[in-house]
Design an enzyme around this catalytic site. Structure first.
Site: not given
Length: 175
Positions: A32, A35, A107, A109
């Site tokens: 995860h 956020c 993205d 990440r």
């Protein structure tokens, strides 16, 4: 709780281990990305907080599992830029268009830290709770066997319809 320092980013990531996972078998897992707005402030603009809660509940129901919490706010653009992206979304951009307009990739990440985290936990195979096929591919590229992808559909509401549609249509998220 295990804390892992990422020498590349300077961030600290967390692995929450519940119960005694049988590392000889694939371990129920959620990777995860942080956020703040969804996880801690209960924003309805995304499904992050509800996915985090659902994953933790499934791990608890299973009796064991692992949650890797990666400090990659806003697909790794940071909180300030995420709030700027929200402003662009309020003007009609979707989440992809907003990130690109701010000069970022779709993205940003990086899942590289997961390899060291799983290695330290002696986990080589997971049952991964995700809707993101790129996350599956990223873990497999790191040598983590994803024995099963478990859909994590939760948190849908009228405030995040466009966001979820964009994740499906532009980012390839699955159900």
């Amino acid at each position: 709780m295990h804390v892992f320092a990422d020498d590349n980013s300077g961030r600290e990531h967390v692995a929450l281990v519940f119960g005694n996972p049988d590392i000889a078998e694939p371990v129920l897992c959620r990777v995860h990305s942080e956020c703040l707005t969804g996880d801690a402030l209960f924003s309805l603009r995304c499904d992050c907080g509800s996915q985090l809660q659902e994953a933790m509940q499934r791990i608890a129901d299973e009796g064991s599992g692992v949650l890797l919490y990666l400090r990659q706010e806003g697909r790794n653009i940071g909180l300030g830029n995420k709030i700027r992206a929200y402003a662009l979304q309020d003007e009609g951009a979707d989440t992809v268009q907003a990130n690109v307009a701010l000069g970022f990739g779709v993205d940003e990440r990086d899942y590289g830290m997961c390899a060291a985290m799983f290695e330290q936990l002696q986990i080589s195979a997971v049952e991964l709770m995700t809707n993101n096929p790129e996350k599956v591919q990223a873990l497999e590229a790191l040598g983590i066997m994803v024995a099963e992808r478990i859909p994590l559909i939760t948190g849908e509401n009228t405030h995040n319809e466009l966001y979820l549609a964009t994740k499906r249509n532009k980012l390839g998220h699955l159900n």
